[in-house]
Design an enzyme around this catalytic site. Sequence first.
Site, short mmCIF file in Angstrom:
data_model
loop_
_atom_site.label_atom_id
_atom_site.label_comp_id
_atom_site.label_asym_id
_atom_site.label_seq_id
_atom_site.Cartn_x
_atom_site.Cartn_y
_atom_site.Cartn_z
N LYS A 11 -14.08 0.93 3.31
CA LYS A 11 -13.72 1.77 2.16
C LYS A 11 -14.59 1.45 0.93
CE LYS A 11 -8.96 2.43 3.78
NZ LYS A 11 -7.53 2.52 3.37
N TYR A 51 -7.19 12.59 5.41
CA TYR A 51 -5.86 11.98 5.22
C TYR A 51 -4.75 13.04 5.14
CZ TYR A 51 -7.69 7.24 4.50
OH TYR A 51 -8.26 6.00 4.67
N PHE A 59 1.34 8.48 -3.06
CA PHE A 59 0.05 7.81 -3.23
C PHE A 59 -1.14 8.71 -2.84
CE2 PHE A 59 1.65 6.68 1.01
CZ PHE A 59 0.56 6.97 1.82
N ARG A 87 -6.09 -2.53 15.08
CA ARG A 87 -5.04 -2.64 14.07
C ARG A 87 -4.64 -4.12 13.89
NH1 ARG A 87 -3.74 2.02 10.98
NH2 ARG A 87 -2.00 0.73 10.35
N THR A 93 -1.16 -2.81 6.29
CA THR A 93 -1.67 -1.93 5.23
C THR A 93 -1.74 -2.67 3.90
OG1 THR A 93 -0.60 -0.09 6.38
CG2 THR A 93 -1.32 0.32 4.12
N ARG A 104 -8.10 -7.29 6.39
CA ARG A 104 -7.47 -6.88 5.14
C ARG A 104 -7.00 -8.09 4.33
NH1 ARG A 104 -4.23 -1.47 7.30
NH2 ARG A 104 -5.82 0.03 6.69
N ASN A 114 -7.61 -1.33 0.39
CA ASN A 114 -7.40 -2.34 1.42
C ASN A 114 -8.55 -2.51 2.42
OD1 ASN A 114 -7.03 -0.05 2.86
ND2 ASN A 114 -4.89 -0.40 3.41
N HIS A 117 -10.23 1.20 7.14
CA HIS A 117 -9.33 2.10 7.85
C HIS A 117 -9.40 1.79 9.34
CE1 HIS A 117 -7.44 5.83 9.25
NE2 HIS A 117 -8.40 5.88 10.15
N GLU A 128 -10.46 11.63 14.41
CA GLU A 128 -11.23 10.95 13.36
C GLU A 128 -12.68 10.68 13.78
OE1 GLU A 128 -8.78 7.57 12.41
OE2 GLU A 128 -7.22 8.83 11.52
P1 IDP Z 1 -2.95 2.47 7.33
O1 IDP Z 1 -4.28 2.60 6.64
O2 IDP Z 1 -2.55 1.03 7.52
O3 IDP Z 1 -2.88 3.27 8.62
P2 IDP Z 1 -1.35 4.54 6.11
O4 IDP Z 1 0.14 4.50 5.98
O5 IDP Z 1 -1.93 5.46 7.14
O6 IDP Z 1 -1.86 3.05 6.33
O7 IDP Z 1 -1.92 4.92 4.68
C1 IDP Z 1 -3.27 5.32 4.53
C2 IDP Z 1 -3.86 4.59 3.35
O8 IDP Z 1 -3.18 5.01 2.17
C3 IDP Z 1 -3.67 3.06 3.36
O9 IDP Z 1 -4.67 2.39 4.07
C4 IDP Z 1 -3.70 2.73 1.88
O10 IDP Z 1 -5.06 2.70 1.43
C5 IDP Z 1 -3.02 3.92 1.26
N1 IDP Z 1 -1.59 3.66 1.06
C6 IDP Z 1 -0.60 3.69 2.00
N2 IDP Z 1 0.61 3.42 1.46
C7 IDP Z 1 0.38 3.22 0.14
C8 IDP Z 1 1.24 2.92 -0.97
O11 IDP Z 1 2.45 2.78 -0.83
N3 IDP Z 1 0.63 2.77 -2.19
C9 IDP Z 1 -0.72 2.95 -2.36
N4 IDP Z 1 -1.55 3.24 -1.35
C10 IDP Z 1 -1.02 3.37 -0.11
MG MG Z 2 -2.99 5.28 8.90
#
Ligand code: IDP
Ligand code: MG
Length: 143
Positions: A11, A51, A59, A87, A93, A104, A114, A117, A128
């Site tokens: 990212k 996304y 968010f 993962r 996350t 991460r 973070n 992805h 994707e």
């Molecule tokens: P993932 O990347 O672990 O699969 P997802 O739930 O798919 O997590 O969320 C996509 C991205 O959105 C996350 O990697 C993170 O950058 C952001 N994100 C997810 N939840 C939050 C939140 O509660 N606050 C801020 N950013 C979030």
């Molecule tokens: Mg995800």
Amino acid sequence: MAGNKTLTMIKPGAVKNKHIGAIIDRIEQAGFRIVAIKSTKLSKGAAEEFYQEHKGKPFFNDLVSFMSSGPIVAAVLYKDNAVEDFRKLIGSTDPENAEPGTIRKDFAESKERNAVHGSDSDESAERECHFFFSTMEYLEVLK
Ligand code: IDP
Ligand code: MG
């Protein structure tokens, strides 16, 4: 049967902080083959499309702004059980909850910023990978 392909993005924050090399090293040392890779920049529209499952969440707008704020690196990774194993390698996350030694934990600035992805299912991985690459680009490398 679990698939053998997943999609990662390094990212904008991790690219800006010069972590591309260290993150790619972790990925290769963990046994993933990088079969397609590119540096690119997502437009706002492209980030919204990538996304789309998160549209409407609190968010979402911040996520789209961040993901289109600078260059990223996208890559198709091959390994048995790729989605699940990747993962595990990247961790939760929210880096505060990520296991020690995960990407991460070591490179993320926050839950939103973070570092990387990773696809969450074989179906997502398929979508994707095609978002960034044509099948031909990585099938040739696999031969
Ligand atoms: P993932 O990347 O672990 O699969 P997802 O739930 O798919 O997590 O969320 C996509 C991205 O959105 C996350 O990697 C993170 O950058 C952001 N994100 C997810 N939840 C939050 C939140 O509660 N606050 C801020 N950013 C979030
Ligand atoms: Mg995800």
